[in-house]
Every structure is written in C-alpha cells, then in structure tokens.
Scaffold this motif. Structure first.
Motif: not given
Length: 80
Positions: A1-17
């Motif tokens: 994960m890029p520096e400064g990013v705590l999480g992300y939401c991927c609508p294509a796969t409907k996942t949150i990381a």
C-alpha cells in the motif's frame, strides 16, 4: 500500500483492505471510512463528486459514527 494510505475500497471486486499494522481506533476509523466509499460506489454518488469531495464525505461519515457511538482512542498507559 502506498505510504500515507491507511486503506482502500475496490468497487470492482467489492473489497476493502487496510494496512496490516493498523489496530484499535485507527483500524476501526479506517474501516468505517472505506465503508463510506463503498456506499458512494454502490449509490452512484461517486459519479457526481470529485476525489477531494469523496474523501471529505467519507471522513465526515467516519467521524460522525465514531462520535455518535462515543468511540474514542484509548489513552496510552503511563509507564511507572
């Protein structure tokens, strides 16, 4: 994960990381923030707002949820 990013939401796969090192309040806050983005994608609102506006909206949702349920970060224990 890029520096400064705590999480992300991927609508294509409907996942949150999230970053693996997040814990406690920071993890909960990040998950709620990313759920906000998932809501934006599912509702279609993401098509009407720019990136900055979407980030502000997700952060506001997160803060409202945490404050509404009185979820506060734990104070660090003092060393004796």
């Amino acid at each position: 994960m890029p520096e400064g990013v705590l999480g992300y939401c991927c609508p294509a796969t409907k996942t949150i990381a999230t970053r693996k090192d997040l814990k406690g309040h920071e993890l909960l806050s990040t998950v709620i923030h990313e759920i906000g983005h998932a809501i934006d994608f599912e509702s279609g609102i993401f098509q009407t707002l720019d990136h900055t506006q979407l980030e502000i909206l997700a952060e506001c949702r997160s803060r409202v949820m945490l404050e509404n349920f009185d979820i506060k970060p734990k104070k660090p224990k003092r060393k004796k």
